[in-house]
Design a protein around this motif. Structure first.
Motif, PDB file in Angstrom:
ATOM      1  N   LEU A  96       0.813  -1.219   0.000  1.00 65.58           N
ATOM      2  CA  LEU A  96       0.000   0.000   0.000  1.00 65.58           C
ATOM      3  C   LEU A  96       0.849   1.273   0.000  1.00 65.58           C
ATOM      4  CD1 LEU A  96      -2.676  -1.087   2.642  1.00 65.58           C
ATOM      5  CD2 LEU A  96      -2.891  -1.132   0.145  1.00 65.58           C
ATOM      6  N   ALA A  97       2.115   1.129   0.358  1.00 62.55           N
ATOM      7  CA  ALA A  97       2.987   2.308   0.470  1.00 62.55           C
ATOM      8  C   ALA A  97       3.177   3.007  -0.873  1.00 62.55           C
ATOM      9  CB  ALA A  97       4.340   1.905   1.050  1.00 62.55           C
ATOM     10  N   THR A  98       3.053   2.268  -1.981  1.00 59.57           N
ATOM     11  CA  THR A  98       3.294   2.857  -3.299  1.00 59.57           C
ATOM     12  C   THR A  98       1.988   3.150  -4.046  1.00 59.57           C
ATOM     13  OG1 THR A  98       3.510   0.624  -4.239  1.00 59.57           O
ATOM     14  CG2 THR A  98       5.537   1.727  -3.512  1.00 59.57           C
ATOM     15  N   ARG A  99       0.861   2.990  -3.377  1.00 62.73           N
ATOM     16  CA  ARG A  99      -0.434   3.239  -4.012  1.00 62.73           C
ATOM     17  C   ARG A  99      -1.054   4.512  -3.461  1.00 62.73           C
ATOM     18  NH1 ARG A  99      -3.127  -2.785  -3.312  1.00 62.73           N
ATOM     19  NH2 ARG A  99      -1.497  -3.964  -4.427  1.00 62.73           N
ATOM     20  N   PRO A 100      -1.958   5.118  -4.213  1.00 63.77           N
ATOM     21  CA  PRO A 100      -2.695   6.272  -3.653  1.00 63.77           C
ATOM     22  C   PRO A 100      -3.453   5.842  -2.395  1.00 63.77           C
ATOM     23  CG  PRO A 100      -3.051   6.087  -6.022  1.00 63.77           C
ATOM     24  CD  PRO A 100      -2.338   4.834  -5.606  1.00 63.77           C
ATOM     25  N   LEU A 101      -3.521   6.715  -1.414  1.00 64.55           N
ATOM     26  CA  LEU A 101      -4.233   6.390  -0.182  1.00 64.55           C
ATOM     27  C   LEU A 101      -5.729   6.279  -0.443  1.00 64.55           C
ATOM     28  CD1 LEU A 101      -2.468   8.794   2.373  1.00 64.55           C
ATOM     29  CD2 LEU A 101      -1.969   6.375   1.932  1.00 64.55           C
ATOM     30  N   ASN A 102      -6.362   5.270   0.159  1.00 58.70           N
ATOM     31  CA  ASN A 102      -7.817   5.210   0.076  1.00 58.70           C
ATOM     32  C   ASN A 102      -8.404   6.313   0.960  1.00 58.70           C
ATOM     33  OD1 ASN A 102      -7.980   4.307   2.787  1.00 58.70           O
ATOM     34  ND2 ASN A 102      -7.903   2.164   2.166  1.00 58.70           N
ATOM     35  N   ALA A 103      -9.738   6.442   0.928  1.00 58.28           N
ATOM     36  CA  ALA A 103     -10.380   7.548   1.655  1.00 58.28           C
ATOM     37  C   ALA A 103     -10.125   7.465   3.149  1.00 58.28           C
ATOM     38  CB  ALA A 103     -11.884   7.544   1.371  1.00 58.28           C
ATOM     39  N   SER A 104     -10.079   6.235   3.695  1.00 59.89           N
ATOM     40  CA  SER A 104      -9.891   6.071   5.134  1.00 59.89           C
ATOM     41  C   SER A 104      -8.480   6.494   5.558  1.00 59.89           C
ATOM     42  CB  SER A 104     -10.150   4.611   5.518  1.00 59.89           C
ATOM     43  OG  SER A 104     -10.061   4.431   6.909  1.00 59.89           O
ATOM     44  N   LEU A 105      -7.463   6.003   4.830  1.00 60.05           N
ATOM     45  CA  LEU A 105      -6.085   6.362   5.172  1.00 60.05           C
ATOM     46  C   LEU A 105      -5.800   7.833   4.849  1.00 60.05           C
ATOM     47  CD1 LEU A 105      -4.142   3.174   4.017  1.00 60.05           C
ATOM     48  CD2 LEU A 105      -4.787   3.832   6.354  1.00 60.05           C
ATOM     49  N   ALA A 106      -6.426   8.348   3.808  1.00 57.70           N
ATOM     50  CA  ALA A 106      -6.253   9.770   3.493  1.00 57.70           C
ATOM     51  C   ALA A 106      -6.794  10.641   4.624  1.00 57.70           C
ATOM     52  CB  ALA A 106      -6.953  10.110   2.182  1.00 57.70           C
ATOM     53  N   ARG A 107      -7.889  10.210   5.246  1.00 57.32           N
ATOM     54  CA  ARG A 107      -8.442  10.948   6.385  1.00 57.32           C
ATOM     55  C   ARG A 107      -7.469  10.907   7.558  1.00 57.32           C
ATOM     56  NH1 ARG A 107     -11.171  15.073   6.960  1.00 57.32           N
ATOM     57  NH2 ARG A 107      -9.436  15.546   8.325  1.00 57.32           N
ATOM     58  N   CYS A 108      -6.858   9.745   7.788  1.00 55.85           N
ATOM     59  CA  CYS A 108      -5.853   9.637   8.851  1.00 55.85           C
ATOM     60  C   CYS A 108      -4.701  10.605   8.611  1.00 55.85           C
ATOM     61  CB  CYS A 108      -5.313   8.205   8.931  1.00 55.85           C
ATOM     62  SG  CYS A 108      -6.487   6.960   9.501  1.00 55.85           S
TER      63      CYS A 108
END
Length: 297
Positions: A96-108
């Motif tokens: 996941l480190a090289t992928r765009p953040l999903n909405a949940s991780l982007a909120r974090c």
């Protein structure tokens, strides 16, 4: 760090009775314990678990663990923002480190949480002292206060005991959805001897009984309260929301005007309806369902 009183929780959370023919015709009362209304961002059992750990951390950064869609990570990040407390989230899945953040991780991340991704093998071993030390070193969080995945430790379980105390004398059976089991472990300890707690696990695997016993041993020095699990309502495992469950949740929302969170609360409510239809509760039983969360954008 700003004082916890700035968070202004709504405690005790409201307890509201519903009229639902699936319960009414069997002589059962259904109450909703609206822990989803405690705080707009630290919702339900997240408040009850996190706040005791924030009090214990002494102003140190918080580091905790979760998957890519973890509500626990989101709540921890929100608490950090609200209180000016640095937070680090150790996320399962190095890819996941090289992928765009999903909405949940982007909120974090927007709430100031520093994300550190680890491979799944390392994540599975994160409770081993040497592995944990290595992860903390790599994350630059060696001096941080560690909160386990799901937030379930002795501080959290003792915090959830207050939930049971708020419900003393209010219901015969108090039901809650279970992930790591910390909420049930504390809830059961806070109820009166005449009440029992019912847990509806949202993960399959049959591992929770031993985990809850261990949490009660760690928190209280031994077993507390009358509690049982019914493991039939996980719908295939965590984050599995098949059409049947989604349809049930939509119907419940239309009947009662209550937004139903799908990963935990929908499985709890579906389980209670099924148990009522099976005749699992005697006529005259009052059932309280703990609404631990709400749908998040």
């Amino acid at each position: 760090m700003t004082g916890l009183d700035t968070l202004r929780p709504r405690l005790p959370s409201p307890l509201r009775e519903l009229s639902d023919p699936r319960f009414d015709r069997r002589g059962l009362r259904l109450l909703l314990k609206r822990d989803d209304l405690i705080h707009p961002e630290l919702i339900g059992n997240k408040w009850r678990k996190l706040v005791p750990n924030i009090e214990a951390c002494g102003g140190r950064p918080l580091v905790t663990f979760g998957g890519a869609y973890s509500n626990h990570l989101r709540a921890t990040a929100a608490a950090g923002r609200l209180l000016g407390l640095p937070t680090v989230g150790v996320v399962r899945g190095q890819e996941l480190a090289t992928r765009p953040l999903n909405a949940s991780l982007a909120r974090c991340a927007a709430d100031g949480m520093r994300l550190h991704f680890v491979d799944r093998s390392t994540y599975r071993r994160k409770t081993e002292p040497d592995v944990l030390a290595r992860v903390l070193r790599a994350a630059g969080a060696e001096g941080a206060y560690v909160v386990p995945e799901g937030g379930s430790n002795a501080e959290a379980v003792r915090g959830c005991r207050v939930l049971g105390e708020e419900l003393r004398g209010q219901a015969d059976v108090v039901a809650v959805a279970c992930g790591t089991g910390g909420t049930l472990a504390g809830l059961a300890a806070g109820l009166s001897p005449a009440q029992r707690a019912l847990g509806i696990p949202v993960l399959k695997g049959g591992f929770l009984t031993a985990g809850i016993r261990a949490l009660q041993q760690e928190s209280f020095g031994g077993p507390r309260g009358d509690w049982t699990l019914d493991e039939r309502f996980h719908f295939g495992g965590y984050a599995r929301v098949p059409t049947e469950l989604d349809t049930f949740a939509e119907d419940f929302e239309e009947r009662h005007g209550v937004a139903v969170e799908r990963l935990y609360v929908a499985k709890l409510l579906h389980g209670l309806v099924a148990l009522a239809e099976e005749g699992a509760f005697e006529r005259g039983t009052t059932i309280a369902a703990v609404i631990t969360g709400r749908p998040l954008p």
